[in-house]
Design an enzyme around this catalytic site. Structure first.
Site, mmCIF file in Angstrom:
data_model
loop_
_atom_site.group_PDB
_atom_site.id
_atom_site.type_symbol
_atom_site.label_atom_id
_atom_site.label_comp_id
_atom_site.label_asym_id
_atom_site.label_seq_id
_atom_site.Cartn_x
_atom_site.Cartn_y
_atom_site.Cartn_z
ATOM 1 N N LYS A 43 11.222 50.192 23.313
ATOM 2 C CA LYS A 43 11.466 51.633 23.221
ATOM 3 C C LYS A 43 11.123 52.316 24.550
ATOM 4 O O LYS A 43 11.880 53.110 25.073
ATOM 5 C CB LYS A 43 10.637 52.213 22.073
ATOM 6 C CG LYS A 43 10.805 53.698 21.874
ATOM 7 C CD LYS A 43 10.033 54.193 20.661
ATOM 8 C CE LYS A 43 10.040 55.717 20.665
ATOM 9 N NZ LYS A 43 9.288 56.304 19.565
ATOM 10 N N GLU B 30 3.729 43.279 27.911
ATOM 11 C CA GLU B 30 4.098 41.956 27.375
ATOM 12 C C GLU B 30 5.610 41.739 27.536
ATOM 13 O O GLU B 30 6.070 40.689 28.000
ATOM 14 C CB GLU B 30 3.754 41.865 25.873
ATOM 15 C CG GLU B 30 2.277 41.846 25.559
ATOM 16 C CD GLU B 30 1.716 43.227 25.267
ATOM 17 O OE1 GLU B 30 2.255 44.232 25.814
ATOM 18 O OE2 GLU B 30 0.740 43.316 24.510
ATOM 19 N N GLY C 168 8.668 53.347 16.785
ATOM 20 C CA GLY C 168 8.863 51.912 17.027
ATOM 21 C C GLY C 168 8.909 51.108 15.738
ATOM 22 O O GLY C 168 9.782 50.261 15.541
ATOM 23 N N ARG C 169 7.976 51.382 14.832
ATOM 24 C CA ARG C 169 7.896 50.574 13.604
ATOM 25 C C ARG C 169 8.937 50.981 12.567
ATOM 26 O O ARG C 169 8.965 50.430 11.460
ATOM 27 C CB ARG C 169 6.475 50.611 13.038
ATOM 28 C CG ARG C 169 5.912 52.004 12.823
ATOM 29 C CD ARG C 169 4.398 51.957 12.603
ATOM 30 N NE ARG C 169 3.804 53.283 12.560
ATOM 31 C CZ ARG C 169 3.417 53.985 13.614
ATOM 32 N NH1 ARG C 169 3.586 53.485 14.831
ATOM 33 N NH2 ARG C 169 2.861 55.170 13.487
ATOM 34 N N GLU D 192 -0.376 50.543 11.300
ATOM 35 C CA GLU D 192 -0.227 51.377 12.496
ATOM 36 C C GLU D 192 0.065 52.826 12.081
ATOM 37 O O GLU D 192 -0.241 53.759 12.811
ATOM 38 C CB GLU D 192 0.893 50.830 13.401
ATOM 39 C CG GLU D 192 0.803 51.334 14.837
ATOM 40 C CD GLU D 192 1.725 50.597 15.809
ATOM 41 O OE1 GLU D 192 1.233 49.737 16.571
ATOM 42 O OE2 GLU D 192 2.935 50.865 15.811
ATOM 43 N N HIS E 146 -2.027 28.158 -3.365
ATOM 44 C CA HIS E 146 -2.807 26.966 -3.001
ATOM 45 C C HIS E 146 -3.697 27.239 -1.801
ATOM 46 O O HIS E 146 -4.144 26.311 -1.134
ATOM 47 C CB HIS E 146 -1.857 25.793 -2.742
ATOM 48 C CG HIS E 146 -1.026 25.482 -3.946
ATOM 49 N ND1 HIS E 146 -1.479 24.689 -4.973
ATOM 50 C CD2 HIS E 146 0.194 25.928 -4.329
ATOM 51 C CE1 HIS E 146 -0.557 24.627 -5.919
ATOM 52 N NE2 HIS E 146 0.476 25.376 -5.554
HETATM 53 O O1 F6P Z 1 1.569 48.484 19.811
HETATM 54 C C1 F6P Z 1 1.939 49.771 20.131
HETATM 55 C C2 F6P Z 1 3.397 49.935 20.257
HETATM 56 O O2 F6P Z 1 3.565 51.127 20.921
HETATM 57 C C3 F6P Z 1 4.152 49.928 18.930
HETATM 58 O O3 F6P Z 1 4.079 51.141 18.276
HETATM 59 C C4 F6P Z 1 5.518 49.559 19.388
HETATM 60 O O4 F6P Z 1 6.335 49.161 18.326
HETATM 61 C C5 F6P Z 1 5.185 48.448 20.343
HETATM 62 O O5 F6P Z 1 4.021 48.902 21.016
HETATM 63 C C6 F6P Z 1 6.264 48.097 21.335
HETATM 64 O O6 F6P Z 1 6.609 49.197 22.129
HETATM 65 P P1 F6P Z 1 7.946 49.226 22.967
HETATM 66 O O7 F6P Z 1 9.070 49.110 22.027
HETATM 67 O O8 F6P Z 1 7.929 50.527 23.682
HETATM 68 O O9 F6P Z 1 7.920 48.064 23.918
#
Ligand code: F6P
Length: 547
Positions: free
Chosen positions: A206, A212, A266-267, A352, A383
């Site tokens: 987003k 990452e 995002g979620r 979240e 289990h």
């Molecule tokens: O973990 C925080 C967060 O901002 C989430 O709300 C979001 O879904 C995720 O990081 C990834 O963010 P982006 O889509 O901006 O990479």
């Protein structure tokens, strides 16, 4: 009982009711009440929510409805659908419902019609997915894409991962892979089995700043450039983001960049261009069925009266267990192997959203808020951790999800066993087994009276442990859309009862900031001095281990 001091008469009354219900138990409510299932279940077509195996009486339920009205639940729901800026800390509308709307729904974000923008992006995604699926959009050196790797994390990963597995029987596009973790093991293990010449990467973020995702994207770029040359990058990448300027800066052509908007959290974004991997896997028509399922749930949430409104009922029961009965966690147990990633998806959606301790008024909340959400598919969970669910010292409300018809008619014996197990678990949680029953069973099995006396307490089940069951015909795209929208709205309902903003996530920021500061320390480019003794000790130990 939950500490509700100072929260208001309605919560205090409900907490007292919760305590009385605990004393009364669930079994008692079924005695002489053959209609309890009819009275404590609700349905939207074939999708049924059974909440009869909870300690709720009809009066408790009425009290919950009154509380929901007092919280202004229906007005706040209407404000969300009307595109008001209900995400107050970020000044944003919350309009993921518009992503699955029809023109006649007339969705507006803070007064601006969004239907055309949504349709334009869906049309662009459709052209692109069709092109990839048919081979018309080809790799740099010709042929066709056999593998698609989605690089994203959190909301840019969990929804597509969950949905592509859930809809595996409809998967007729190229193979899908997902890289989320910054741990290099993740991307290394995925690309090891792939041919760069036939692999397409989707960079999904987003913000297009998440470290990452950007780190994994750079590694993927090298994977393509090293194998096929820098000139091949354009053909092997596409992107999904609200920050299209940053996508362009990464070197991805605007024709391969799919946008969305700040009114999509995002979620809550798998309905947007973040759903591109789902569309590539199952095709645009099936993806539209998925959207249509979610829209059916939106319409239902908007218009059904409270006593038949699935998201409202699910939210009220969730609040009841969390606040009135003080249960700190809930388990989500799909008896549907293809929903294996649903608990992980729900962890972000729910925790979240509702893991907050400050209310909309800026004050510390007076009741507990969102529970810990966890789970695994049944029967596997039986289990592993079901021992604790049945006989542990804490009560964990369980939410079972169950399909009546599988996609494997030739394996009907499996499906019957699966269903029998699911029903047996909810029955066992509710009914339990008395000490006397345990004793009699042992005697009937030939144990001595002494042995029966000694072992019976270990074989007693208290019962009266609540569970809900969500039952559906079969896990098709329409039904998956309904289930996910049901849970989205449930999280919204609970947030209104807690009095919090479900749509920000400031709690994830601090760790990100500290990680940025620690990176040069870990690399040995800056000193750890001034940090706490534990961090300094760990940094030194890591540096020794690295040699
Ligand atoms: O973990 C925080 C967060 O901002 C989430 O709300 C979001 O879904 C995720 O990081 C990834 O963010 P982006 O889509 O901006 O990479």
């Amino acid at each position: 009982m939950a500490d509700t001091h100072g929260y208001g008469a309605a919560v205090r009354t409900l907490a007292e009711r919760g305590e009385a219900a605990r004393q009364r138990g669930i079994k008692a409510l079924f005695e002489g009440a053959p209609q309890r299932f009819d009275a404590f279940s609700a349905a939207l077509d074939d999708l049924t929510l059974d909440y009869s195996k909870t300690a709720l009486s009809a009066d408790d339920r009425e009290a919950l409805f009154a509380f929901a009205r007092e919280c202004g639940l229906e007005e706040r729901r209407d404000a969300m659908f009307a595109g008001a800026r209900i995400n107050a800390t970020e000044g944003r509308s919350v309009l993921h419902v518009a992503l699955r709307g029809r023109p006649e729904d007339n969705y507006e974000a803070a007064g601006v019609y969004v239907g055309d923008d949504v349709e334009d992006v869906l049309a662009a995604m459709t052209r692109f997915s069709d092109g990839i699926r048919s081979g018309e959009i080809a790799p740099a050196r010709g042929g066709r894409f056999t593998d698609v790797v989605n690089i994203g994390i959190g909301g840019s990963d969990l929804g597509p991962v969950m949905a592509t597995l859930a809809l595996a029987p409809y998967h007729d596009g190229p193979r899908l892979h997902f890289v989320s973790n910054v741990d290099g093991a993740h991307i290394a293990d995925i690309v090891r089995g792939l041919d760069p010449a036939t692999t397409l990467f989707i960079i999904a973020s987003k913000t297009f700043t998440t470290i990452e995702t950007m780190t994994n994207a750079a590694t993927a770029r090298r994977f393509i450039a090293d194998a096929l040359g820098e000139g091949a990058v354009g053909a092997h990448f596409c992107a999904v983001s609200t920050a299209l300027d940053k996508v362009a800066a990464f070197g991805i052509d605007e024709a391969r960049a799919f946008g969305f908007w700040d009114w999509v959290g995002g979620r809550y974004s798998l309905w947007s261009a973040i759903g591109l991997p789902i569309m590539i896997a199952i095709g645009p028509d099936r993806f539209r069925e998925f959207l249509a399922g979610a829209r059916a749930m939106d319409q239902h949430f908007k218009s059904a009266p409270m006593d038949g409104n699935l998201p409202i009922l699910l939210g009220l029961v969730g609040w009841w267990h969390r606040v009135a009965q003080d249960c700190p966690s809930r388990a989500v147990i799909p008896y549907d192997q293809r929903l294996a990633r649903l608990p992980a998806y729900m962890q972000q959606l729910d925790m979240e959203s509702n893991g907050k301790h400050v209310g909309l008024d800026g004050e510390r909340v007076k009741t507990p808020t969102g529970p810990v959400v966890w789970g695994e598919p049944g029967t596997n969970g039986q289990h592993a951790f079901f021992q604790l669910l049945h006989q542990g010292t804490d009560v964990v409300p369980v939410e079972f999800l169950l399909g009546a018809i599988s996609h494997e008619p030739e394996l009907q014996d499996h499906q019957d066993l699966l269903i029998a197990n699911c029903l047996a678990q909810s029955e066992a949680l509710m009914k339990g087994r008395t000490l006397e029953e345990a004793r009699q069973q042992l005697l009937a099995a030939g144990r001595s009276a002494d042995e029966a006396e000694r072992i019976a307490p270990h074989r007693e089940f208290s019962g009266n442990r609540p569970s809900l069951t969500i039952l559906y015909r079969t896990l098709d795209p329409f039904t998956l859309g309904r289930i996910i929208a049901l849970y989205e709205h449930r999280v919204f309902v609970e947030a209104q009862l807690f009095g919090i903003n479900a749509f920000d996530q400031w709690g994830v920021e601090l760790g990100k900031e500290l990680a940025t500061g620690l990176l040069p320390v870990v690399r040995g480019e800056a000193s750890a001095e001034g940090r706490d003794a534990s961090t300094v000790g760990l940094v030194n130990a890591i540096s020794t281990l690295k040699g």
